[in-house]
Design an enzyme around this catalytic site. Structure first.
Site, short mmCIF file in Angstrom:
data_model
loop_
_atom_site.label_atom_id
_atom_site.label_comp_id
_atom_site.label_asym_id
_atom_site.label_seq_id
_atom_site.Cartn_x
_atom_site.Cartn_y
_atom_site.Cartn_z
N THR A 185 7.38 -7.66 -6.04
CA THR A 185 7.34 -6.20 -6.00
C THR A 185 8.77 -5.68 -5.85
OG1 THR A 185 7.06 -6.17 -3.59
CG2 THR A 185 5.06 -6.25 -4.93
N GLU A 330 0.58 -6.44 -8.43
CA GLU A 330 -0.54 -7.16 -7.83
C GLU A 330 -1.74 -7.28 -8.76
OE1 GLU A 330 1.80 -5.47 -4.32
OE2 GLU A 330 1.30 -4.86 -6.36
N LYS A 438 0.47 16.83 2.63
CA LYS A 438 -0.64 17.37 3.41
C LYS A 438 -0.17 18.65 4.09
CE LYS A 438 -4.63 15.82 5.99
NZ LYS A 438 -5.29 14.67 6.67
N TRP A 443 -4.65 18.45 0.94
CA TRP A 443 -3.77 17.62 0.12
C TRP A 443 -3.25 18.39 -1.10
CZ3 TRP A 443 -6.92 12.40 -0.18
CH2 TRP A 443 -6.77 11.72 1.03
#
Length: 542
Positions: A185, A330, A438, A443
């Site tokens: 990653t 992944e 937020k 959101w």
């Protein structure tokens, strides 16, 4: 029991063998690191891959050893992809855009025994060499170069290794669960983590990813993977290309808009792959030159959200379909590809276009779900928003070198994305969990705000982040890069949001910057932007 089917292991060697056997003369075009274009074919790639495996045997590189690569998309890199993995070792592709600290950590963590690298990176390798604990063989991906040899002692040369190898070298008999490739990653919020792909997972990924509602690659196609071969195996395109016997055009080090436009045109590429920033550069080159793309039919775009305005421009002005996809290291990486269903053809044109803005449907081999904060599965209604989780044949179970599972108690991988799914499995990534804003308990999607900004003709690129606010906790602000020649001001840009989002979602500020910080994989580094601009609203009140 009588009547069973023949069993053959799913290995990457079977992919290159198929390409060499049935598509031997299909061309592989490679832009060389030092300039110029090389032309070879699948038969030669296969022969050199076998020669390389044989050469590694003679160097006593053991089975299972990690062999690192720091290289551009070119034919030698393609030969390494197959020669190392099919030869029983592990191809460890390394992103050269990472910091020296991360490069040292990754190479040592993987315990690479061989390090292949392009000439571009010779100065970097010279600096890294004293810190690399396990590398026994440094291999320059070129013919013999005495000047390079004086820079880095005990250097080996790729072309000499291959020249002394055996083109008839037999692949070892491998269990299909044997590791074949290792990718890390990007490590933007911590140390990079390794994801180890087996032969089985890579072959299944190629099969699943190349269905008609996937990449749909055939032997008739000419492919340009602009996505680097050091970024999640170039999204698996080298393996899909070998499986299909497709023509490959490998772009080398020059990925600017003008270079890609020239390559797309001269090599008559009809399918391409890359992240949105690449296509932003190509779009600028097209606009400045007035050129068209008569051969390019479609491009798959992933890595980060694809602005709808870019989809519209390429389709309406250049006849190119940009196809949204989603995945991550992944997931090897393909998780979803946006292809419409039969019933969608009956919808009004605008609704059909709206559907293409999402990240798409899972391909065979991948399952998705969204869950709430307590881990309860939410309905696939296109509205219920939660944490995106995935499982499948090519999804990580645990990270390389870790004894801990990376999965939930019931066997799903949490992606870190906030998303919705509809009844057909269409995925819409609303935001990264770490990026979503937020405000007052509600959101706000940074993706939505960025898409509106980038659609403005005066904006070349934009990022939305959360800034601290004394009343609402967080409020959105924009960091914007003006398009060349643009003089758009803050008030005009913010007024452009009226009617496009709820009034309380309109950003409080738009700040113009020269550039946006980018990660090694072409994503905006919002953590850096939050560090620099996260207090700007508090400062405005002082």
């Amino acid at each position: 029991m009588r009547g069973q089917m023949m069993y053959q292991a799913l290995t990457t060697g079977s992919l290159i063998d198929h390409a060499a056997r049935y598509h031997a003369g299909t061309e592989i075009v490679s832009v060389a690191t030092k300039g110029g274009v090389e032309r070879t074919c699948w038969a030669d790639i296969s022969a050199n891959a076998r020669r390389l495996a044989s050469a590694l045997d003679h160097l006593d590189v053991p089975a299972g050893a990690r062999c690192g690569t720091i290289a551009w998309n070119n034919r030698r890199h393609l030969e390494i992809y197959f020669g190392v993995g099919a030869g029983g070792r592990v191809t460890h592709t390394i992103n050269p855009r990472l910091s020296p600290e991360h490069l040292i950590y990754i190479i040592n963590d993987a315990a690479d025994e061989v390090l292949f690298f392009d000439h571009t990176f010779l100065p970097s390798i010279h600096q890294l060499q004293p810190h690399l604990k396990t590398v026994k063989h440094f291999v320059l991906m070129d013919p013999r170069d005495e000047e390079a040899l004086s820079t880095l002692g005990s250097l080996k040369f790729f072309d000499e290794l291959v020249a002394h190898g055996d083109a008839q070298h037999a692949w070892p008999e491998l269990d299909e669960t044997t590791p074949a490739a290792l990718c890390y990653t990007s490590g933007t919020t911590g140390k990079p983590k390794g994801v180890l792909n087996s032969h089985r997972s890579l072959v299944l990924h190629a099969l699943g990813g190349n269905q008609p509602d996937g990449t749909c690659i055939s032997a008739r196609d000419s492919l340009l993977p602009v996505v680097p071969m050091f970024h999640v195996n170039a999204w698996g395109i080298p393996f899909i290309a070998a499986m299909a016997g497709a023509r490959l055009v490998l772009p080398g080090p020059n990925l600017d808009g003008d270079s890609l436009l020239k390559l797309l045109t001269e090599e008559k590429v009809n399918v391409a792959f890359g992240v949105p920033t690449i296509w932003m550069g190509l779009m600028a080159a097209l606009k400045s030159s007035g050129a068209q793309l008569p051969d390019l039919e479609r491009s798959f775009v992933g890595g980060t959200a694809l602005p709808p305005s870019m989809i519209n421009t390429f389709r309406d002005d250049y006849g190119v379909e940009l196809i949204h996809a989603w995945g991550m290291t992944e997931t090897t990486p393909i998780g979803t590809i946006n292809m419409p269903l039969r019933k969608h053809s009956e919808l009004p044109l605008e609704q059909q276009r709206e559907i293409r803005h999402a990240q798409g449907r899972p391909i065979f081999g991948v399952e998705l779900r969204v869950v709430d904060a307590e881990g309860n599965t939410l309905p696939n209604d296109g509205e219920s928003q939660g944490s995106l989780q995935v499982r499948g044949h090519w999804v990580v179970e645990c990270y390389y070198g870790s004894k801990e599972h990376a999965l939930t108690d019931d066997g799903w991988f949490d992606t870190g994305d906030i998303a919705t799914l509809d009844e057909n499995g269409y995925l819409v990534i609303r935001d990264r969990a770490k990026d979503i804003i937020k405000s007052g308990g509600e959101w706000i999607s940074t993706v939505d705000l960025e898409n509106i900004a980038i659609a403005h003709p005066g904006i070349a690129n934009a990022a939305a982040i959360a800034a601290r606010h004394p009343r609402w906790d967080e409020r959105p602000i924009l960091l914007c890069v003006r398009a060349q020649g643009s003089s758009v001001e803050e008030s005009e840009l913010l007024a452009n949001y009226e009617g496009k989002v709820a009034k309380w979602q309109i950003p409080d500020r738009a700040v113009f910057v020269d550039t946006l910080p980018m990660s090694a994989t072409g994503k905006v580094l919002k953590n850096r932007l939050r560090d620099e601009y996260g207090q700007i609203l508090a400062e405005d009140r002082e």
